[in-house]
Write a protein that holds these residues in place. Structure first.
Motif, PDB file in Angstrom:
ATOM      1  N   ALA A 116      -5.878   7.635  -2.251  1.00 21.28           N
ATOM      2  CA  ALA A 116      -5.503   6.821  -3.235  1.00 21.28           C
ATOM      3  C   ALA A 116      -4.703   7.526  -4.164  1.00 21.28           C
ATOM      4  CB  ALA A 116      -6.566   5.988  -3.790  1.00 21.28           C
ATOM      5  N   VAL A 117      -5.039   8.567  -4.629  1.00 22.66           N
ATOM      6  CA  VAL A 117      -4.106   9.513  -5.517  1.00 22.66           C
ATOM      7  C   VAL A 117      -2.771   9.582  -4.875  1.00 22.66           C
ATOM      8  CG1 VAL A 117      -3.943  11.509  -6.872  1.00 22.66           C
ATOM      9  CG2 VAL A 117      -6.108  10.468  -6.839  1.00 22.66           C
ATOM     10  N   ALA A 118      -2.667  10.101  -3.776  1.00 23.32           N
ATOM     11  CA  ALA A 118      -1.631  10.137  -3.155  1.00 23.32           C
ATOM     12  C   ALA A 118      -0.523   8.883  -2.986  1.00 23.32           C
ATOM     13  CB  ALA A 118      -1.804  10.818  -1.697  1.00 23.32           C
ATOM     14  N   ARG A 119      -1.331   7.874  -2.734  1.00 22.51           N
ATOM     15  CA  ARG A 119      -0.573   6.506  -2.737  1.00 22.51           C
ATOM     16  C   ARG A 119       0.139   6.443  -4.100  1.00 22.51           C
ATOM     17  NH1 ARG A 119      -3.197   1.181  -0.571  1.00 22.51           N
ATOM     18  NH2 ARG A 119      -1.701  -0.308  -1.227  1.00 22.51           N
ATOM     19  N   LEU A 120      -0.640   6.495  -5.237  1.00 22.92           N
ATOM     20  CA  LEU A 120      -0.106   6.136  -6.306  1.00 22.92           C
ATOM     21  C   LEU A 120       0.915   7.076  -6.807  1.00 22.92           C
ATOM     22  CD1 LEU A 120      -3.411   5.311  -8.231  1.00 22.92           C
ATOM     23  CD2 LEU A 120      -1.510   3.542  -7.432  1.00 22.92           C
ATOM     24  N   SER A 121       0.695   8.218  -6.502  1.00 16.82           N
ATOM     25  CA  SER A 121       1.928   9.449  -6.768  1.00 16.82           C
ATOM     26  C   SER A 121       2.892   8.958  -5.903  1.00 16.82           C
ATOM     27  CB  SER A 121       1.306  10.609  -6.041  1.00 16.82           C
ATOM     28  OG  SER A 121       0.451  11.462  -6.817  1.00 16.82           O
TER      29      SER A 121
ATOM     30  N   ALA B  47       4.987   1.668 -16.136  1.00 13.28           N
ATOM     31  CA  ALA B  47       5.518   1.388 -15.026  1.00 13.28           C
ATOM     32  C   ALA B  47       4.577   0.853 -14.081  1.00 13.28           C
ATOM     33  CB  ALA B  47       5.785   2.946 -14.214  1.00 13.28           C
ATOM     34  N   ALA B  48       3.221   1.070 -14.265  1.00 12.77           N
ATOM     35  CA  ALA B  48       2.416   0.329 -13.412  1.00 12.77           C
ATOM     36  C   ALA B  48       2.281  -1.328 -13.858  1.00 12.77           C
ATOM     37  CB  ALA B  48       0.935   0.883 -13.881  1.00 12.77           C
TER      38      ALA B  48
ATOM     39  N   SER C 237     -12.516   5.950  -8.528  1.00 14.34           N
ATOM     40  CA  SER C 237     -13.732   5.708  -7.592  1.00 14.34           C
ATOM     41  C   SER C 237     -14.377   4.696  -7.408  1.00 14.34           C
ATOM     42  CB  SER C 237     -14.716   6.887  -7.604  1.00 14.34           C
ATOM     43  OG  SER C 237     -14.149   8.030  -8.291  1.00 14.34           O
ATOM     44  N   VAL C 238     -14.758   3.953  -9.016  1.00 20.64           N
ATOM     45  CA  VAL C 238     -15.384   2.595  -8.938  1.00 20.64           C
ATOM     46  C   VAL C 238     -14.526   1.457  -8.176  1.00 20.64           C
ATOM     47  CG1 VAL C 238     -14.606   1.729 -11.048  1.00 20.64           C
ATOM     48  CG2 VAL C 238     -17.171   1.837 -10.448  1.00 20.64           C
ATOM     49  N   VAL C 239     -13.545   1.664  -8.358  1.00 23.25           N
ATOM     50  CA  VAL C 239     -12.759   0.315  -7.696  1.00 23.25           C
ATOM     51  C   VAL C 239     -12.440   0.440  -6.340  1.00 23.25           C
ATOM     52  CG1 VAL C 239     -11.148  -0.301  -9.777  1.00 23.25           C
ATOM     53  CG2 VAL C 239     -10.354   1.119  -8.142  1.00 23.25           C
ATOM     54  N   LEU C 240     -12.467   1.845  -5.851  1.00 25.62           N
ATOM     55  CA  LEU C 240     -12.241   2.035  -4.371  1.00 25.62           C
ATOM     56  C   LEU C 240     -13.739   1.747  -3.874  1.00 25.62           C
ATOM     57  CD1 LEU C 240     -10.081   5.389  -4.608  1.00 25.62           C
ATOM     58  CD2 LEU C 240      -9.516   2.963  -3.236  1.00 25.62           C
ATOM     59  N   ASP C 241     -14.785   2.173  -4.236  1.00 22.53           N
ATOM     60  CA  ASP C 241     -16.102   1.771  -3.667  1.00 22.53           C
ATOM     61  C   ASP C 241     -16.412   0.548  -3.677  1.00 22.53           C
ATOM     62  OD1 ASP C 241     -16.242   4.583  -2.884  1.00 22.53           O
ATOM     63  OD2 ASP C 241     -17.583   5.091  -4.391  1.00 22.53           O
ATOM     64  N   ASP C 242     -16.061  -0.250  -5.006  1.00 22.28           N
ATOM     65  CA  ASP C 242     -16.733  -1.557  -4.855  1.00 22.28           C
ATOM     66  C   ASP C 242     -15.892  -2.400  -3.876  1.00 22.28           C
ATOM     67  OD1 ASP C 242     -18.332  -1.410  -6.985  1.00 22.28           O
ATOM     68  OD2 ASP C 242     -16.964  -1.819  -8.502  1.00 22.28           O
ATOM     69  N   ALA C 243     -14.626  -1.945  -3.622  1.00 17.55           N
ATOM     70  CA  ALA C 243     -13.978  -2.732  -2.544  1.00 17.55           C
ATOM     71  C   ALA C 243     -14.464  -2.372  -1.040  1.00 17.55           C
ATOM     72  CB  ALA C 243     -12.352  -2.325  -2.568  1.00 17.55           C
ATOM     73  N   LEU C 244     -14.511  -1.152  -0.947  1.00 12.90           N
ATOM     74  CA  LEU C 244     -15.061  -0.669   0.242  1.00 12.90           C
ATOM     75  C   LEU C 244     -16.474  -1.084   0.971  1.00 12.90           C
ATOM     76  CD1 LEU C 244     -13.666   1.992   2.050  1.00 12.90           C
ATOM     77  CD2 LEU C 244     -15.845   2.736   1.733  1.00 12.90           C
TER      78      LEU C 244
ATOM     79  N   GLN D  77      -7.012  -2.259  -8.958  1.00 18.51           N
ATOM     80  CA  GLN D  77      -7.163  -3.210  -7.872  1.00 18.51           C
ATOM     81  C   GLN D  77      -5.785  -3.746  -7.437  1.00 18.51           C
ATOM     82  OE1 GLN D  77      -9.937  -5.623  -9.769  1.00 18.51           O
ATOM     83  NE2 GLN D  77     -11.666  -4.158  -9.235  1.00 18.51           N
ATOM     84  N   ALA D  78      -5.016  -4.307  -8.294  1.00 18.32           N
ATOM     85  CA  ALA D  78      -3.678  -4.991  -8.115  1.00 18.32           C
ATOM     86  C   ALA D  78      -2.759  -3.934  -7.362  1.00 18.32           C
ATOM     87  CB  ALA D  78      -3.197  -5.401  -9.357  1.00 18.32           C
ATOM     88  N   LEU D  79      -3.103  -2.701  -8.031  1.00 18.22           N
ATOM     89  CA  LEU D  79      -1.701  -1.533  -7.615  1.00 18.22           C
ATOM     90  C   LEU D  79      -2.287  -1.125  -6.093  1.00 18.22           C
ATOM     91  CD1 LEU D  79      -1.595   0.939 -10.746  1.00 18.22           C
ATOM     92  CD2 LEU D  79       0.276  -0.691  -9.782  1.00 18.22           C
TER      93      LEU D  79
END
Ligand code: GLU
Length: 292
Positions: A85-90, A158-159, A206-213, A236-238
């Motif tokens: 996810a960090v790579a994607r946002l980068s 930017a976000a 981590s909290v948003v990724l885990d809640d979704a996963l 979550q939106a990004l």
């Protein structure tokens, strides 16, 4: 689909009555709704988390009568997911490395404050005062190549330009009575840190990724995290993650009115148990109905 709840403690100390309230509330709500309750161990901070505290969490929950469904998820086993996810946002240009140490940041804030008050985030910490976002590409590359430590910060302007207005469904209440559809204000946090060189994630990410996963549909947690939800909605939106509904509950306070915490040495559940207090008495004290 039956709702999915979760209790997500950090194993950096013993649980106290505030945790008991959150865990029991999640358990009761999941039961009443015919849903599931998951247990997630939020142990990304290796310097503070200890396996014996995870064991204590399981013991305390068992004693309280809180049962969870399925496997326990341990965040420290999923750094690769957070890194993706960090790579994607980068890649979409929303992160930048900032190299200032905490001491340098404090010095910069003090400097800025000579000209007037410097804005603070909802937790009271000063917003990032540095100018790493504007660093010339060569200077940035040089610092990265030198192996200097850094924090990866979210370019909040930017976000926000990418996602527009955001809100969430609040089934509980914020500190000013906010409930129902609540407008998110992630800009209140400035350019938040999403990862560090030595810890390639952060609580928010981590909290948003885990809640979704994990398919969590109802996040029930303390009101101290109400304002953090704005950052969670933005992430979550990004990252195209489905937003759960939120219920921020009142915090348990001590006699002096302070929120219970490990740092104020709140009495642990283990101590209460050791002194003969029963789980029924804990429910009564927390104003929760007796166990079904
Ligand atoms: N791990 C966090 C804590 O122990 C809770 C995170 C959450 O519920 O979103 O305070």
């Amino acid at each position: 689909m039956p709702p999915v709840f979760r209790f997500a403690p950090s194993p950096n100390g013993l649980l106290h009555l505030g945790h008991a309230y959150s865990a029991l509330l999640n358990f009761d709500l999941a039961r009443a709704a015919g849903g599931r309750l998951l247990l997630r161990i939020e142990d990304i901070d290796a310097s503070r988390c200890r396996p014996q505290f995870e064991t204590a969490i399981r013991d305390d929950l068992g004693w309280l009568g809180v049962r969870w469904d399925g496997e326990v998820r341990r965040q420290s086993e999923h750094f690769d997911l957070y890194q993706q996810a960090v790579a994607r946002l980068s890649e979409i240009g929303l992160l930048y490395p900032a190299f200032e140490s905490r001491a340098e940041i404090a010095r910069l804030v003090a400097q800025r404050e000579q000209a007037g008050p410097w804005p603070r985030d909802p937790d009271g910490a000063p917003l990032y005062p540095g100018d790493a976002k504007a660093l010339a590409p060569e200077a940035r590359a040089k610092l990265l190549a030198s192996g200097a430590p850094y924090a990866l910060r979210l370019d909040i302007a930017a976000a926000l330009a990418r996602v527009g207005e955001l809100s969430w469904i609040e089934h509980g209440e914020g500190p000013d009575g906010e409930t129902g559809t609540v407008q998110a204000h992630p800009q209140a946090w400035g350019d938040v840190v999403l990862a560090r060189k030595e810890t390639p994630t952060s609580y928010h990410l981590s909290v948003v990724l885990d809640d979704a996963l994990q398919g969590v549909t109802e996040v029930v947690r303390g009101r101290d995290l109400f304002f953090a939800t704005s950052v969670h909605r933005l992430l979550q939106a990004l990252l195209d993650l489905p937003p759960p509904a939120y219920r921020h509950h009142l915090l348990v306070r001590d006699r002096a009115g302070r929120k219970l915490s490990k740092s104020t040495r709140a009495t642990s559940l283990a101590e209460l148990r050791g002194s003969g207090v029963t789980p029924q008495a804990i429910r009564l004290q927390l104003d929760l109905p007796p166990a079904a």
